[in-house]
Design a protein around this motif. Sequence first.
Motif, PDB file in Angstrom:
ATOM      1  N   THR A   6      19.171 -14.683  -4.410  1.00 56.55           N
ATOM      2  CA  THR A   6      18.211 -15.053  -4.225  1.00 56.55           C
ATOM      3  C   THR A   6      17.602 -12.936  -4.203  1.00 56.55           C
ATOM      4  O   THR A   6      16.021 -12.812  -4.754  1.00 56.55           O
ATOM      5  CB  THR A   6      18.272 -15.182  -3.205  1.00 56.55           C
ATOM      6  OG1 THR A   6      18.538 -16.974  -2.837  1.00 56.55           O
ATOM      7  CG2 THR A   6      16.432 -14.899  -2.632  1.00 56.55           C
ATOM      8  N   ALA A   7      18.564 -12.619  -3.870  1.00 60.52           N
ATOM      9  CA  ALA A   7      17.510 -11.220  -3.942  1.00 60.52           C
ATOM     10  C   ALA A   7      17.166 -10.336  -4.952  1.00 60.52           C
ATOM     11  O   ALA A   7      16.188  -9.914  -5.454  1.00 60.52           O
ATOM     12  CB  ALA A   7      18.418  -9.591  -2.529  1.00 60.52           C
ATOM     13  N   GLY A   8      18.507 -10.655  -6.011  1.00 66.11           N
ATOM     14  CA  GLY A   8      17.885  -9.756  -7.576  1.00 66.11           C
ATOM     15  C   GLY A   8      17.017 -10.591  -8.152  1.00 66.11           C
ATOM     16  O   GLY A   8      15.750 -10.305  -8.537  1.00 66.11           O
ATOM     17  N   CYS A   9      16.831 -12.286  -7.471  1.00 73.39           N
ATOM     18  CA  CYS A   9      15.359 -12.957  -8.566  1.00 73.39           C
ATOM     19  C   CYS A   9      14.136 -12.587  -7.905  1.00 73.39           C
ATOM     20  O   CYS A   9      13.403 -12.474  -8.608  1.00 73.39           O
ATOM     21  CB  CYS A   9      15.605 -14.429  -8.445  1.00 73.39           C
ATOM     22  SG  CYS A   9      17.342 -14.835  -9.083  1.00 73.39           S
ATOM     23  N   SER A  10      13.693 -12.071  -6.383  1.00 70.27           N
ATOM     24  CA  SER A  10      13.260 -11.679  -6.128  1.00 70.27           C
ATOM     25  C   SER A  10      12.799 -10.206  -6.329  1.00 70.27           C
ATOM     26  O   SER A  10      11.394 -10.137  -6.700  1.00 70.27           O
ATOM     27  CB  SER A  10      13.200 -11.618  -4.675  1.00 70.27           C
ATOM     28  OG  SER A  10      12.489 -10.969  -3.888  1.00 70.27           O
ATOM     29  N   SER A  11      13.867  -9.443  -7.138  1.00 73.29           N
ATOM     30  CA  SER A  11      13.750  -8.344  -7.275  1.00 73.29           C
ATOM     31  C   SER A  11      12.859  -8.176  -8.826  1.00 73.29           C
ATOM     32  O   SER A  11      12.074  -7.589  -9.535  1.00 73.29           O
ATOM     33  CB  SER A  11      15.152  -7.517  -6.982  1.00 73.29           C
ATOM     34  OG  SER A  11      14.518  -5.931  -8.182  1.00 73.29           O
ATOM     35  N   SER A  12      12.951  -9.407  -9.456  1.00 72.00           N
ATOM     36  CA  SER A  12      12.804  -9.318 -11.191  1.00 72.00           C
ATOM     37  C   SER A  12      11.754  -9.908 -10.869  1.00 72.00           C
ATOM     38  O   SER A  12      10.406  -9.641 -12.086  1.00 72.00           O
ATOM     39  CB  SER A  12      13.902  -9.546 -11.912  1.00 72.00           C
ATOM     40  OG  SER A  12      13.917 -11.373 -11.002  1.00 72.00           O
ATOM     41  N   LEU A  13      11.036 -10.757 -10.142  1.00 72.60           N
ATOM     42  CA  LEU A  13       9.569 -11.318 -10.093  1.00 72.60           C
ATOM     43  C   LEU A  13       8.273 -10.821  -9.492  1.00 72.60           C
ATOM     44  O   LEU A  13       7.367 -10.531  -9.771  1.00 72.60           O
ATOM     45  CB  LEU A  13       9.831 -12.565  -9.600  1.00 72.60           C
ATOM     46  CG  LEU A  13      10.648 -13.461 -10.239  1.00 72.60           C
ATOM     47  CD1 LEU A  13      11.516 -15.206  -9.386  1.00 72.60           C
ATOM     48  CD2 LEU A  13      10.338 -14.099 -11.475  1.00 72.60           C
ATOM     49  N   THR A  14       8.542  -9.007  -8.730  1.00 74.72           N
ATOM     50  CA  THR A  14       7.938  -9.100  -8.114  1.00 74.72           C
ATOM     51  C   THR A  14       7.371  -7.951  -8.241  1.00 74.72           C
ATOM     52  O   THR A  14       8.557  -7.105  -8.780  1.00 74.72           O
ATOM     53  CB  THR A  14       7.786  -8.533  -6.461  1.00 74.72           C
ATOM     54  OG1 THR A  14       7.718  -9.484  -5.989  1.00 74.72           O
ATOM     55  CG2 THR A  14       6.942  -7.970  -5.553  1.00 74.72           C
ATOM     56  N   PRO A  15       6.032  -7.397  -8.992  1.00 74.60           N
ATOM     57  CA  PRO A  15       5.812  -6.366 -10.086  1.00 74.60           C
ATOM     58  C   PRO A  15       6.052  -4.946  -9.536  1.00 74.60           C
ATOM     59  O   PRO A  15       5.583  -5.379  -8.514  1.00 74.60           O
ATOM     60  CB  PRO A  15       4.217  -6.270 -10.126  1.00 74.60           C
ATOM     61  CG  PRO A  15       3.602  -7.107  -9.699  1.00 74.60           C
ATOM     62  CD  PRO A  15       5.085  -8.514  -8.927  1.00 74.60           C
ATOM     63  N   ASP A  16       6.885  -4.009  -9.847  1.00 75.82           N
ATOM     64  CA  ASP A  16       6.483  -2.539  -9.292  1.00 75.82           C
ATOM     65  C   ASP A  16       4.682  -1.960  -9.006  1.00 75.82           C
ATOM     66  O   ASP A  16       4.041  -2.371 -10.061  1.00 75.82           O
ATOM     67  CB  ASP A  16       7.846  -2.019 -10.345  1.00 75.82           C
ATOM     68  CG  ASP A  16       8.840  -2.009 -10.102  1.00 75.82           C
ATOM     69  OD1 ASP A  16       9.333  -2.587  -9.072  1.00 75.82           O
ATOM     70  OD2 ASP A  16       9.613  -1.592 -10.788  1.00 75.82           O
ATOM     71  N   PRO A  17       4.613  -1.413  -7.828  1.00 70.19           N
ATOM     72  CA  PRO A  17       3.169  -0.781  -8.284  1.00 70.19           C
ATOM     73  C   PRO A  17       3.179   0.471  -8.926  1.00 70.19           C
ATOM     74  O   PRO A  17       4.193   0.664  -8.756  1.00 70.19           O
ATOM     75  CB  PRO A  17       3.379  -0.506  -6.037  1.00 70.19           C
ATOM     76  CG  PRO A  17       4.765   0.322  -6.194  1.00 70.19           C
ATOM     77  CD  PRO A  17       5.203  -1.177  -6.666  1.00 70.19           C
ATOM     78  N   PRO A  18       1.769   0.736  -9.345  1.00 73.62           N
ATOM     79  CA  PRO A  18       1.743   2.025  -9.982  1.00 73.62           C
ATOM     80  C   PRO A  18       2.696   2.660  -9.919  1.00 73.62           C
ATOM     81  O   PRO A  18       2.069   2.919  -8.816  1.00 73.62           O
ATOM     82  CB  PRO A  18       0.240   1.971 -10.712  1.00 73.62           C
ATOM     83  CG  PRO A  18      -0.031   1.167  -9.584  1.00 73.62           C
ATOM     84  CD  PRO A  18       1.059   0.030  -9.566  1.00 73.62           C
ATOM     85  N   PRO A  19       3.288   3.800 -10.855  1.00 70.54           N
ATOM     86  CA  PRO A  19       3.398   4.693  -9.876  1.00 70.54           C
ATOM     87  C   PRO A  19       2.604   5.719  -9.705  1.00 70.54           C
ATOM     88  O   PRO A  19       1.605   6.270 -10.591  1.00 70.54           O
ATOM     89  CB  PRO A  19       4.319   5.506 -10.727  1.00 70.54           C
ATOM     90  CG  PRO A  19       4.310   4.775 -11.457  1.00 70.54           C
ATOM     91  CD  PRO A  19       3.845   3.423 -12.019  1.00 70.54           C
ATOM     92  N   ALA A  20       2.003   6.343  -8.288  1.00 75.91           N
ATOM     93  CA  ALA A  20       1.170   7.288  -8.671  1.00 75.91           C
ATOM     94  C   ALA A  20       1.655   8.613  -9.529  1.00 75.91           C
ATOM     95  O   ALA A  20       2.608   9.265 -10.438  1.00 75.91           O
ATOM     96  CB  ALA A  20       1.055   8.761  -7.005  1.00 75.91           C
ATOM     97  N   PRO A  21       0.055   8.979 -10.134  1.00 77.66           N
ATOM     98  CA  PRO A  21       0.782  10.240 -11.736  1.00 77.66           C
ATOM     99  C   PRO A  21       1.425  11.597 -11.003  1.00 77.66           C
ATOM    100  O   PRO A  21       0.725  12.002 -10.027  1.00 77.66           O
ATOM    101  CB  PRO A  21      -0.996  10.948 -11.855  1.00 77.66           C
ATOM    102  CG  PRO A  21      -1.811   9.873 -10.515  1.00 77.66           C
ATOM    103  CD  PRO A  21      -0.801   9.062  -9.683  1.00 77.66           C
ATOM    104  N   ASP A  22       1.804  12.053 -12.485  1.00 78.69           N
ATOM    105  CA  ASP A  22       1.966  13.381 -11.940  1.00 78.69           C
ATOM    106  C   ASP A  22       1.277  14.122 -11.318  1.00 78.69           C
ATOM    107  O   ASP A  22       0.212  13.524 -12.713  1.00 78.69           O
ATOM    108  CB  ASP A  22       3.554  13.209 -12.776  1.00 78.69           C
ATOM    109  CG  ASP A  22       3.993  14.880 -13.004  1.00 78.69           C
ATOM    110  OD1 ASP A  22       4.215  14.972 -12.041  1.00 78.69           O
ATOM    111  OD2 ASP A  22       3.105  15.863 -13.494  1.00 78.69           O
ATOM    112  N   THR A  23       0.890  15.209 -10.411  1.00 81.49           N
ATOM    113  CA  THR A  23      -0.035  15.557 -10.254  1.00 81.49           C
ATOM    114  C   THR A  23      -0.288  16.262 -12.152  1.00 81.49           C
ATOM    115  O   THR A  23      -1.295  16.355 -12.779  1.00 81.49           O
ATOM    116  CB  THR A  23      -0.285  16.658  -9.422  1.00 81.49           C
ATOM    117  OG1 THR A  23      -0.300  16.067  -8.183  1.00 81.49           O
ATOM    118  CG2 THR A  23      -1.329  17.527  -9.106  1.00 81.49           C
TER     119      THR A  23
END
Length: 638
Positions: A6-23
């Motif tokens: 379940t934890a694995g499925c949850s990880s694959s279905l929830t999109p990662d937040p956009p990473p903050a740009p490298d300044t």
Amino acid sequence: MLALVTAGCSSSLTPDPPPAPDTDAARQVATQLADALEKKDLTPVAFAGTTGAQADTLFQPLVRGMGPVAPQVDVTTVEGTRATLAYRWTFPGVPRPWTYDTTVELVREDGGWRPTWSPSLVQPALDGAHRLSQHRLYPERGELLGEDGDPIVEKRSVVRIGIDKAHLAADRQEASATRLARLVDVDAKAYARLVARSGKEAFVPAIVFRESDPDRPSNRQVFKIPGALPVQDDAMLAPTRDFAAALVGRVGPATADVVKASDGAVTDGDEVGLSGLQKRYDEQLRGTPGVVVQLVATTSGPAGPSSSAPASPSPSTSPESKPATTFEVKAVAGKPLGTTLNVGLQKLAEKVLDRASGGASLVAVRPSTGTVLAAANNEDSDGQPVATAGQVQPGSTFKVVSALALLRAGLKPDSRVECPRTIKVGGRTYENYDDYPSAHLGRIDLRTAFAQSCNTAFIGQRGELGDADLASAAGSLGVGTDYDVGFPAYFGSVPTGGNANARAEAIFGQGKDQVSPLAMALVAASVEAGRTVLPTLIADQRPTSTAKPLTRAEAASLKSLMRGVVTQGSGRRLAGLGGPDVIAKTGTAEYGGKTPPKTHAWMIAAQGDLAVAVYVQDGESGSSSAGPLLEAFLRGAR
């Protein structure tokens, strides 16, 4: 185990937040965009969802109305996925820049950060339905004023004759331009090229006439040419085309050299002073330009990569399309320039010089103040400022200077001097002018030698003078020392020392003696005023003499000598003038290598508070060539 799945499925279905740009990486992308905006070329920039070329196609219409002006764009901050761009638009000669900030969104694409295209990154109010447009606000040019504030250069009615391309088919423009050029007597090929290069709806002037110019073709003649128009306008002009032209100068479109030398203050299309006072005081007279930047409705839909909005109405057909001003700096009119020129006397001088055959100049000065009242040159002077800045030999008018030097050496007007028919110096023989009266040869007094203009008498006295005595006397009469008087002026050059021949020639106004008509007018003015007189033409330019002062006693002696020229010498024609006594001196200067040599003709005079010098480039003699002109001026000046 289930929990792990379940934890694995949850990880694959929830999109990662956009990473903050490298300044650093984000700033580098934003800086690349800023550089492209400065160059007004977005093709090198990779945008999110579109190419640089596609974005540039949408960008160019937004800034085309800004003309050649380009912004300075700096990246000020990069926070999160947003960069702030600081714009600074600088307009030539406009004192205040247009500044504002915009923001650009950065998105992650293909492993890197890319800017998102939006019209608002160019200017916050741009929404895709508007574009930027700027036009220059031209200041009123300052007037050039004469004595007592009388206007010299002011707004006067003119007629601009040209081709209106907006109402003439393209295939007929060359023929019409050629016909019009021939009608107004300008270069037909050059004008046809100018018409061809101008905008599609431009009015292209061929020539500008004063409204009252008798040479202006009639409106009927102009209208016979398809597309030709006479357009009523006004322009800053002197009373006549030739009025003090060499001194006042002219105004015209800025040349490439003027634009380059202005350090950004002047641009194409600006009217600037190109010569004379108009050039020297251009910054004061020109004033300060302004600018208006407006949001103007476009004729197509919003500018975006995938826009499918219907076309916006034309600005000319929709009340909502009225341009909205987003930035404005008002023009500041130029300041007037005050001069001492007397309009009436200047016109009189020019009228008098019309009688001369060949180049001729006249300068009039007020002895009590040194103010320059007139500085005129006739058409044969080829537009050169001979009256104030010419460099020619003065001939026997220079004997006023020589007489002062001799008086300082101990001679008096009644001192006896020898006046032989000829005199030999250093192997050269010098003689008097051809019709010198034989009755005044031999041993005569200095007064008679001066009145009759005996060359040999003055040459014979050269040994009484030290090396610098002649130059010192010249300085006391306003000649030979340079001063900044605010206008083109040549005060003359008087040699010091030299061999026997150089000293002999200098004492009677030949050799290396050089003066201008202005300088010789100062000689007459100084004698009349009883002190060294220097010229004033511009109110805040009042020079102070650095020469040995002319004393009243010296001036009185010189005045008596110059009065003798009128009562018994070559200036007799002035004896019948009413009013205060006239003092004068004539002169003829040989020049060139021809035999017989050509001659310059001179006459200087003063009457009351008016001193005058007349110079005729190729005259027969001072009395016969310059004399009638000077007499006519003094009579007309009453």
